[in-house]
Design a protein around this motif. Sequence first.
Motif, short mmCIF file in Angstrom:
data_model
loop_
_atom_site.label_atom_id
_atom_site.label_comp_id
_atom_site.label_asym_id
_atom_site.label_seq_id
_atom_site.Cartn_x
_atom_site.Cartn_y
_atom_site.Cartn_z
N TYR A 19 0.83 -1.20 0.00
CA TYR A 19 0.00 0.00 0.00
C TYR A 19 0.88 1.26 0.00
CZ TYR A 19 -3.25 3.50 1.66
OH TYR A 19 -3.98 4.64 1.79
N CYS A 20 1.86 1.26 0.88
CA CYS A 20 2.72 2.45 1.00
C CYS A 20 3.55 2.67 -0.27
CB CYS A 20 3.65 2.33 2.20
SG CYS A 20 2.78 2.41 3.76
N ALA A 62 -6.48 0.90 -2.73
CA ALA A 62 -5.21 1.43 -3.24
C ALA A 62 -4.29 0.35 -3.82
CB ALA A 62 -4.49 2.18 -2.13
N LYS A 63 -4.29 -0.85 -3.23
CA LYS A 63 -3.37 -1.89 -3.71
C LYS A 63 -3.78 -2.36 -5.10
CE LYS A 63 -3.69 -4.88 -0.30
NZ LYS A 63 -4.59 -4.23 0.65
N ASP A 73 -9.53 4.91 2.11
CA ASP A 73 -8.66 6.06 1.91
C ASP A 73 -9.18 6.99 0.81
OD1 ASP A 73 -8.23 4.07 0.14
OD2 ASP A 73 -6.06 4.09 0.25
N CYS A 132 3.50 2.04 8.81
CA CYS A 132 2.84 1.85 7.52
C CYS A 132 1.34 2.12 7.59
CB CYS A 132 3.08 0.43 7.00
SG CYS A 132 4.77 0.15 6.51
N THR A 133 0.79 2.37 8.78
CA THR A 133 -0.67 2.48 8.87
C THR A 133 -1.17 3.76 9.53
OG1 THR A 133 -0.74 1.36 11.01
CG2 THR A 133 -0.93 -0.03 9.07
N TRP A 134 -0.28 4.64 9.96
CA TRP A 134 -0.82 5.81 10.66
C TRP A 134 -1.43 6.79 9.68
CZ3 TRP A 134 1.66 10.90 11.17
CH2 TRP A 134 2.88 11.01 10.53
N ASP A 135 -2.54 7.32 10.07
CA ASP A 135 -3.20 8.35 9.27
C ASP A 135 -3.46 7.89 7.83
OD1 ASP A 135 -4.32 10.78 8.70
OD2 ASP A 135 -2.43 11.81 8.32
N ILE A 136 -3.76 6.60 7.63
CA ILE A 136 -4.10 6.20 6.27
C ILE A 136 -5.59 5.97 6.13
CG2 ILE A 136 -1.88 5.16 5.65
CD1 ILE A 136 -3.29 2.42 6.00
#
Lengths: 460, 452
Positions: A51-52, B396-397, B415, B69-73
């Motif tokens: 994702y990132c 997103a992925k 998101d 990898c997950t904050w504020d997403i």
Amino acid sequence: MSMNLIEKDRVATINPLKTCQPLGAMWAVTGISRAVPLVHGSQGCSAFVRYCLSRHFREPSEIAVTSLHEDAAVFGGRKNLVEGIQNVAIRLKPDFIGVITTCSSEIIGDDVIGFIKTAKGELKEKIGEEAVEKIKIIPISTPSFVETHLKGYDNTIKALADYVAEPSQPNEKINIIPGMVNPGDIREIKHMLRLMDIESIVLADISDPFDAPLRPSTTEYKPYYPKGGTTVDEIVDSANSVGTISLTKYAGSGALSLEKKYNVPAELGPIPIGVRNTDQFLRNLKKLTGQDIPDSILDERGLLIDSMADVASRYLFDKTVAIYGDPEITSGIARFVGELGMEPKLVLTGSKSQEFVKDIEKVAKETGAEIDTMIDQDLRSMEVYLKDNPVDLMIGGSDARLMAKENDIPLVRVGYPVYDRVGYHRRPIVGYNGGIQLMDLITNTVLEKYYEPEHWKLQQ
Amino acid sequence: MEPVTETFESRKKHVCVKGEGLSIPVCDKASLPGTVTQRTCVYGGARIVLMPITDSIHLVHGPIGCAACTWDIRGSKTSREDIYKKGCSTNLQEKDIIFGGEKKLYETIIELNKLYKPGAVFVYATCVAGIIGDDIKAVCKKAEGITGCRVIPVQSEGFQNHNKTKGHWIGGDALLDYVIGTKEPEETTPFDINIVGEFNVAGDLWGIKPLLEEMGVNIISTLTGDSHVDEIAQAHRAKLNIVQCQKSSNYVAKKMEKKYGIPFIKVNFFGLEQTVASLRDVADFFGDEEMIERTERIIESGLKEVSHKIEEYKKRLTGKTVALYVGGNKAWSLVRPFEELGMDVMMSGTKNGIREDYEMIKEAVRDGTIIVDDANSAELTRLLKEHRPNLLISGAKEKYISLKLGIPFCDFNHDRITAFAGFRGFVSFAKEVDASVSSPVFELTSKSLRGD
């Protein structure tokens, strides 16, 4: 003047400025042609990283996972890894599988090397010995609780040197370890090498895989394997090169390993950001290959310096800057803004690196600036600092965008991650050309914020 | 019967076509190791359920990556505090792995409480916390005693289960065990409700809340979009729970029904028809004549405001096909809204569906629709290449997989940045779908200079 090291005064990490090792490994393995990163861990370990990466590069990020669950935590991940390798090998017919560990698989003590052997043995019966031998399956140890994503990148490049590189006939090539820089940066490096007439092996080259063309799909495997990446043959051949330049001294283990094992001389850093660092890079190239620096490169250097002369003293001199991010990019930019006459007031990295402290000390000496330095820190530390010590400009990734807005400080985006603007992964900041790009970006940001539009006809 | 697409033997039954055989794919099984699964982990499931609680600190107990990898997403918006957006981690290091991370966790909670004075600190256990055996419950209890702040353990070790739905339940359990029922409301009304499973992604809640308030219901709390922990603490006094995301939140609603006798109804505010039906269902539940009348007026003016705005989009979208690869709830609840735009859903699938999700999908779609469970990225690619829908709806992925194939894409994950709920939300939805499907760039993606 001097460098002041500001220690972290908290246990809590708030708004991290780093992530964990596996991300760096997934990044690097994506730079290998027809390669599959196989994460040995929980599904989240690949999902969130994919994702990132997708968010930063605006590209698919194809990373397989062994999907560890509770039974694996108790009995070990052997079954998942052995099956996972076979599934990847049979279905995707890759040239390379990088088996990337995670915190859980490291802690439960999985014997990754042994499992790879088992998987290969079983595979031979299914697809034949020849087919199995064609696939390089490499263990990459990346415990998430040690250091940062950059270490994971470093461990991956080292694994390539240790498990893949093989000495044979000397070649005339130079190995380049780019570090965690963008496709645009790697392309700029390759452009300079072309001007120098030097052939290279990039370990590993994400420039095409993470910036791939959209073309009507005609082949069976597209888009499972994106265009480009370093081929396994090239990696094998890296043991025969005339030298290795790691653009990052913070992730140069692969270069050192090639030097130690195969006598390939190593140069670690600096990242060619700005004039002096790029000069140094070219001198290193000259030293290792014997190639002269051609006029075309001197012209590019001249163009950068010409542009700097146009704007540096007029608009940028004495402007204070806070720079944050990965250590090599941050220290490279600190040096460059110093060359522009700006003052790097704060430099901040999530890495715990004494090497970084030394680099910033050097920049402080060169620029005469007083630089506050933070290592092993998070964005909260920068937030607290900026409240008391406002600066004119911030340079770093998107994660500080809200902080920049709140403090009314313009933000120039560089490095990883940048997800709230487009095109930054394509535009280089390295080399003389990248220097022009970065300086234009900085200058235009300063103009936008600090210069009134009505003055413009007077203000050339 | 021929498999729908070429894949592993063990995966073939995860893809089926409605009307042929059972119409329900094999589901809720562990993903095949070595595939690029689109799934995430139990921790991720718990975090997305709880993270929209805006006045709270969400502290991830583990190595840095799980938090970084997950904050504020999650695009959950707030009308008040935004401390929920901070990325907080204990950043476990090698020595913590060896000696245990409990002390570090305790100190971190104390610090965070001091810095932010949050409504609560949610402490998420990650894989590592589970493996090294940190007793996060005990640490939370001790920290709560010292700080006086609610400190809530969330036992969300990532590897617990292949299905992140388990994470949704664990997040729900944290609320049921530690929050709901711990505070009495100052006053109650006969029309008190909770909105359950609405996470205010892109501000969806704000398309729903005014409609309900105008009807005359009193919203005690939202689980969990734009909420404060104190409000959720009073949720046990509601007369009705309305459940928006039935994938993540039926569990909480059912448990509240059992524990507090609060009935629940399933609602859906995506699409005009479903919005109208949901408002009527709520009014009918209370049976109050005035409320029913008011509701009809709201519906009339809501439809009047937007109906003609849809027409232009509908003209361009009619006859176009769409593939859904989304969370369970959306895999069925988006089918009607697309039909309202004149589009055909030709595929629907989810990453973490359980049998009841696929029952719902089967009901919603027409014969011939492909139904797919846990499609990995290679399968998804193949399905998109073979069937070439005019649009993929996903997250997103999947976005860039789709775009690389020249297939228009529209984000309907957590998101996204545009609110789609309620009457006005449907116009935004139509606009965004149209912008994706009708963008001229997709005429270029299939053309080659060589004419091949």
